[in-house]
Write an enzyme that holds these catalytic residues in place. Structure first.
Site, short mmCIF file in Angstrom:
data_model
loop_
_atom_site.label_atom_id
_atom_site.label_comp_id
_atom_site.label_asym_id
_atom_site.label_seq_id
_atom_site.Cartn_x
_atom_site.Cartn_y
_atom_site.Cartn_z
N HIS A 1 0.81 -1.23 0.00
CA HIS A 1 0.00 0.00 0.00
C HIS A 1 0.84 1.27 0.00
O HIS A 1 0.29 2.36 -0.15
CB HIS A 1 -0.94 0.01 1.21
CG HIS A 1 -1.94 -1.10 1.23
ND1 HIS A 1 -2.76 -1.37 0.16
CD2 HIS A 1 -2.23 -2.03 2.17
CE1 HIS A 1 -3.54 -2.42 0.46
NE2 HIS A 1 -3.22 -2.83 1.67
N ASP B 1 -2.88 -10.97 -1.89
CA ASP B 1 -3.41 -10.43 -0.65
C ASP B 1 -4.89 -10.09 -0.87
O ASP B 1 -5.30 -9.84 -2.01
CB ASP B 1 -2.61 -9.17 -0.29
CG ASP B 1 -2.90 -8.61 1.07
OD1 ASP B 1 -2.14 -8.91 2.01
OD2 ASP B 1 -3.90 -7.86 1.20
N HIS C 1 -6.37 -7.44 -0.25
CA HIS C 1 -6.53 -6.03 -0.57
C HIS C 1 -5.74 -5.67 -1.82
O HIS C 1 -4.63 -6.17 -2.01
CB HIS C 1 -6.06 -5.17 0.61
CG HIS C 1 -6.70 -5.55 1.91
ND1 HIS C 1 -6.11 -6.42 2.80
CD2 HIS C 1 -7.89 -5.20 2.45
CE1 HIS C 1 -6.90 -6.58 3.84
NE2 HIS C 1 -7.98 -5.86 3.65
N ASP D 1 -4.81 -13.13 4.37
CA ASP D 1 -6.05 -12.49 4.81
C ASP D 1 -7.23 -12.87 3.91
O ASP D 1 -8.35 -12.39 4.11
CB ASP D 1 -5.89 -10.97 4.89
CG ASP D 1 -5.17 -10.36 3.71
OD1 ASP D 1 -4.89 -11.09 2.73
OD2 ASP D 1 -4.86 -9.15 3.74
#
Length: 293
Positions: free
Chosen positions: A114, A151, A153, A227
């Site tokens: 990120h 991931d 995200h 996740d």
């Protein structure tokens, strides 16, 4: 073959903060005896300057982050946080060098996808994959690079780093309605609905990997966030442990078919059952060793 860890580093966090520091020690313990696990080296500051905006890097070393910037990061800024980020990025760079030499490189940390060139977001101070690619380029590696980001995200920062680089292909398979709310443009984005299970996830992954494989990369980075597991505090997807194993199996099979080096970084994992997070992460590294080492 060896792996790098930041398990020896501590971060000053408020009591009850959801950042899963426990998993780094847990995964290192789970892999003991399988291969040497070394403390990650500190990334050269020069490498950070090659990828990130120099003024952003220097701000972190001199002023740190403001309260508002720390809120965007999701972590209170501290010298211990900066120190850990330097070693996590150094672990990915060391693993990338191992991959080019040995075929496989393992960082039991990293995957901080990120972070943007000029700012921190989502638990990510530095974009370790972007830093590693920039340093490898400086050392003379000119091959095509594929980033497989699985991931839960979207790898928004990674997408921005490489949007104008035709030698890097970014694939992100993620929850469509999950963080970040504003998605960036990867070379291939596959958004999935909340709660997606093994079958639908693996079907989407097969199609995405087929497209990515056509890029004919000469080095692959794999962000193996767990996740995606059902019960994750932030992931919102619904994979089983077996689904995660089959996901990893597909990535490693593609890498083996291509005959190219692979770097594995940890990515996210915040399950309500901490044992599941550790088990899933450790399973990824075990499978990488048995499949590719």
């Amino acid at each position: 073959m060896r792996a790098y860890t930041t398990a020896h580093l501590r971060v000053d966090l408020p009591q009850g903060h959801p950042f899963p520091l426990y998993k780094y020690q847990g995964v290192a313990e789970a892999l003991k005896g399988l291969l040497p696990i070394l403390p990650a080296p500190e990334v050269p500051r020069e490498a950070l300057h090659l990828a990130h905006r120099p003024e952003y890097v220097e701000k972190l070393f001199t002023e740190g982050l403001s309260r508002q910037e720390s809120l965007r990061l999701g972590l209170p800024f501290s010298p211990s946080l900066l120190r850990r980020a330097l070693f996590a990025a150094g672990g990915t760079l060391a693993a990338a060098r191992d991959a080019l030499e040995l075929g496989l490189g393992l960082n039991l940390s990293g995957g901080t996808h990120h972070a943007y060139p000029d700012r921190a977001e989502g638990y990510s101070l530095f974009n370790d994959v972007a830093v590693a690619v920039a340093w490898l380029r400086r050392e003379g590696f000119r091959g095509r690079v594929l980033v497989v980001d699985l991931d839960a995200h979207q790898g928004n920062g990674t997408a921005v780093f490489f949007q104008k680089d035709p030698t890097v292909f970014t694939l992100s398979l993620h929850g469509e309605r999950n963080y970040p709310l504003r998605k960036e443009r990867s070379d291939l984005d596959v958004g999935l609905p909340d709660g997606v299970g093994d079958e639908a996830y693996l079907y989407a992954l097969d199609e995405a990997l087929e497209i990515a494989q056509a890029f004919q990369p000469e080095l692959v980075f794999y962000n193996a966030g767990v996740d995606v597991l059902k019960g994750d505090r932030f992931g919102r997807l619904g994979l089983s442990l077996e689904g995660v194993r089959k996901r990893d199996e597909r990535v490693f099979r593609m890498v083996k078919t291509l005959g190219v080096p692979l770097v594995v970084v940890m990515g996210g994992g915040y399950n309500r059952d901490p044992r599941l997070t550790v088990e899933a992460h450790a399973g990824t590294y075990r499978l990488a060793l048995s499949s590719l080492a």
